[in-house]
Design a protein around this motif. Structure first.
Motif, PDB file in Angstrom:
ATOM      1  N   LEU A  31       0.840  -1.200   0.000  1.00 53.74           N
ATOM      2  CA  LEU A  31       0.000   0.000   0.000  1.00 53.74           C
ATOM      3  C   LEU A  31       0.871   1.243   0.000  1.00 53.74           C
ATOM      4  O   LEU A  31       0.626   2.190  -0.750  1.00 53.74           O
ATOM      5  CB  LEU A  31      -0.923  -0.016   1.224  1.00 53.74           C
ATOM      6  CG  LEU A  31      -1.855   1.179   1.387  1.00 53.74           C
ATOM      7  CD1 LEU A  31      -2.759   1.357   0.183  1.00 53.74           C
ATOM      8  CD2 LEU A  31      -2.695   1.056   2.653  1.00 53.74           C
ATOM      9  N   VAL A  65       0.772   4.250  -2.666  1.00 55.24           N
ATOM     10  CA  VAL A  65       0.461   5.625  -2.261  1.00 55.24           C
ATOM     11  C   VAL A  65       1.581   6.561  -2.713  1.00 55.24           C
ATOM     12  O   VAL A  65       1.338   7.612  -3.296  1.00 55.24           O
ATOM     13  CB  VAL A  65       0.262   5.723  -0.729  1.00 55.24           C
ATOM     14  CG1 VAL A  65       0.261   7.166  -0.272  1.00 55.24           C
ATOM     15  CG2 VAL A  65      -1.030   5.033  -0.311  1.00 55.24           C
ATOM     16  N   HIS A  89       4.430   7.777   7.289  1.00 52.89           N
ATOM     17  CA  HIS A  89       3.025   7.741   6.869  1.00 52.89           C
ATOM     18  C   HIS A  89       2.157   7.859   8.109  1.00 52.89           C
ATOM     19  O   HIS A  89       2.235   7.000   8.993  1.00 52.89           O
ATOM     20  CB  HIS A  89       2.691   6.414   6.185  1.00 52.89           C
ATOM     21  CG  HIS A  89       3.442   6.152   4.924  1.00 52.89           C
ATOM     22  ND1 HIS A  89       3.002   6.571   3.697  1.00 52.89           N
ATOM     23  CD2 HIS A  89       4.613   5.521   4.696  1.00 52.89           C
ATOM     24  CE1 HIS A  89       3.862   6.193   2.765  1.00 52.89           C
ATOM     25  NE2 HIS A  89       4.854   5.557   3.342  1.00 52.89           N
ATOM     26  N   LEU A  92      -1.224   7.332   9.904  1.00 52.88           N
ATOM     27  CA  LEU A  92      -2.421   6.558   9.612  1.00 52.88           C
ATOM     28  C   LEU A  92      -3.406   6.521  10.769  1.00 52.88           C
ATOM     29  O   LEU A  92      -3.061   6.770  11.919  1.00 52.88           O
ATOM     30  CB  LEU A  92      -2.079   5.162   9.081  1.00 52.88           C
ATOM     31  CG  LEU A  92      -1.387   4.098   9.884  1.00 52.88           C
ATOM     32  CD1 LEU A  92      -2.411   3.323  10.694  1.00 52.88           C
ATOM     33  CD2 LEU A  92      -0.699   3.110   8.933  1.00 52.88           C
ATOM     34  N   PHE A 141       5.277   3.852   9.751  1.00 53.82           N
ATOM     35  CA  PHE A 141       3.825   3.998   9.842  1.00 53.82           C
ATOM     36  C   PHE A 141       3.459   4.431  11.252  1.00 53.82           C
ATOM     37  O   PHE A 141       3.650   3.681  12.203  1.00 53.82           O
ATOM     38  CB  PHE A 141       3.116   2.687   9.496  1.00 53.82           C
ATOM     39  CG  PHE A 141       3.414   2.198   8.114  1.00 53.82           C
ATOM     40  CD1 PHE A 141       2.780   2.751   7.016  1.00 53.82           C
ATOM     41  CD2 PHE A 141       4.354   1.201   7.898  1.00 53.82           C
ATOM     42  CE1 PHE A 141       3.072   2.309   5.729  1.00 53.82           C
ATOM     43  CE2 PHE A 141       4.641   0.747   6.617  1.00 53.82           C
ATOM     44  CZ  PHE A 141       4.003   1.313   5.524  1.00 53.82           C
ATOM     45  N   ILE A 179      -3.128   7.434   5.242  1.00 50.58           N
ATOM     46  CA  ILE A 179      -3.631   6.065   5.133  1.00 50.58           C
ATOM     47  C   ILE A 179      -4.679   5.792   6.217  1.00 50.58           C
ATOM     48  O   ILE A 179      -4.492   6.167   7.374  1.00 50.58           O
ATOM     49  CB  ILE A 179      -2.476   5.038   5.273  1.00 50.58           C
ATOM     50  CG1 ILE A 179      -1.530   5.145   4.076  1.00 50.58           C
ATOM     51  CG2 ILE A 179      -3.013   3.612   5.410  1.00 50.58           C
ATOM     52  CD1 ILE A 179      -0.294   4.266   4.173  1.00 50.58           C
ATOM     53  N   GLY A 198      -4.639   6.397   0.735  1.00 51.53           N
ATOM     54  CA  GLY A 198      -4.563   4.937   0.677  1.00 51.53           C
ATOM     55  C   GLY A 198      -5.504   4.321   1.698  1.00 51.53           C
ATOM     56  O   GLY A 198      -5.573   4.779   2.841  1.00 51.53           O
ATOM     57  N   ILE A 199      -6.225   3.300   1.266  1.00 56.98           N
ATOM     58  CA  ILE A 199      -7.143   2.621   2.179  1.00 56.98           C
ATOM     59  C   ILE A 199      -6.711   1.178   2.329  1.00 56.98           C
ATOM     60  O   ILE A 199      -6.543   0.462   1.339  1.00 56.98           O
ATOM     61  CB  ILE A 199      -8.588   2.715   1.665  1.00 56.98           C
ATOM     62  CG1 ILE A 199      -9.038   4.172   1.749  1.00 56.98           C
ATOM     63  CG2 ILE A 199      -9.501   1.793   2.464  1.00 56.98           C
ATOM     64  CD1 ILE A 199     -10.475   4.384   1.420  1.00 56.98           C
TER      65      ILE A 199
END
Lengths: 218, 218
Positions: A200, A204, B83, B85, B108, B147, B171-172
């Motif tokens: 992902l 992205v 990222h 999220l 993340f 995300i 982004g999912i």
DNA sequence: TAGATTGTTAATCGATTAACAATC
DNA sequence: TAGATTGTTAATCGATTAACAATC
């Protein structure tokens, strides 16, 4: 010698099954490969090719009977039979799986959960008792367990996999971030969440890069 | 116009990354495509082809420097950047993801969790507060969320997806058993656990059938 | 029967593997 | 330099799509 069905075909079957289930709920009786292809955003050709790996389920001039195709795919996937399974690792992920009711509808019966953490042993999740791993082999034999979900750290996974396979487990649903080596006759289905998240991330980022390129004067 | 990298290549990159990480931990400095291919059980040719989509990371007569290749793949995957999220759906699966520490190592950062269940709102999981979904749009903008992980029932997923996308999510990570339609510039990575389990079921059953065939006198 | 749509063969496309010249 | 191993082109293999005769 039966023709080997390609992995790509197999991986599409559950999605067909899901869409057919939805059609069934909507009360749709029959569907053509063309209509289904539009819903699913695949080619009609692919649908017909995929299904014909397993037999002719349709009828010329009519299409496919939704109910019939639905049950036939269930048979192909083996979800018309009962699979006894255990979950090893009773953390959040293990409990998430235990709590997912839909599995039982598909013939997957969770017979037990296992953990090494003494504070979890004895707890009951959705009617399923959490046991210590000492019990593992006996439990597998007595309950005819065919599938084990491994929601444990990668360091423990290979050893536990060996143990459950020796006790008779035929399929391992592996959530640990490690590749398991298994003997012939045993299969592993990996769910590597961190790898999924990285894919992902890639997509992205490459979207962003593409966007920037288009904006940038050339 | 850049050459489009095939999905098959992308999906193999995280696995290369994992193996390189292990080599790094073992203190291995360099590795040839041939040695790596034996470890990973793929062809050396594939490794070289895959990597050369992104550039020449190796050196003739030497092989690949493990550390260098490791960091280069991280760049390709975009896990060298941060990222932000959020997790929508604070049930077991959402909490399992929140608790998975490794994600943070890869850039993340889980900024928040959301749920509609009033009994969960206000709880704190691993330092992350669970909020009501009313807050969603504002939170996404203020925290630059790129995300969103959707660990919610399939009935709610499309609507929530629309909302987070409108608020700027790119982004999912979709755990709901439904296909989401998203606009250009937004990507969806599906984790359909029930489909994964059905694939395992198929393979377990076809193993059994094969075994029976071999035993059966012909 | 005529129209529709499958099952299936043929054509195309893409991905993997093999081979080897380039080069460290 | 000689040996090793990459980067890259060519060959093979497999999967997807297109086309159409078979048939309901």
């Amino acid at each position: 010698m039966e023709k080997q069905i390609s992995k790509a075909v197999i991986s599409r079957l559950p999605r067909y099954y899901r869409y057919l289930g939805e059609l069934l709920e909507e009360g749709v009786e029959r569907i053509s490969s063309n209509e289904l292809s539009q819903r699913m955003r695949v080619t009609a050709s692919q649908i017909r090719q995929d299904l014909n790996n397993f037999g002719g389920f349709g009828q010329q001039g009519y299409g496919y009977n939704v109910k019939y195709l639905y049950t036939e795919i269930a048979k192909i996937l083996g979800i018309d039979r009962q699979h006894n399974l255990i979950i090893i690792g009773a953390g959040n992920l293990g409990q998430a799986i235990a709590n997912y009711a839909n599995f039982e509808k598909r013939g997957f019966v969770i017979k037990g959960m296992f953990d090494i953490n003494p504070r979890l042993i004895g707890l009951v999740v959705r009617g399923i008792e959490i046991r210590g791993v000492d019990d593992l082999e006996r439990f597998i034999v007595e309950n005819q367990i065919s599938i084990a979900a491994l929601t444990i750290p990668k360091t423990k996974a290979p050893e536990i996999a060996d143990r459950v396979i020796k006790a008779g487990v035929k399929g391992i649903w592996n959530f640990a971030h490690v590749d398991l080596n298994v003997p012939d006759g045993v299969v592993v289905e990996n769910v590597h969440l961190s790898e999924s998240l990285m894919r992902l991330s890639y997509r992205v980022c490459s979207m962003q890069d593409k966007g920037n390129e288009e904006k940038r004067p050339s």
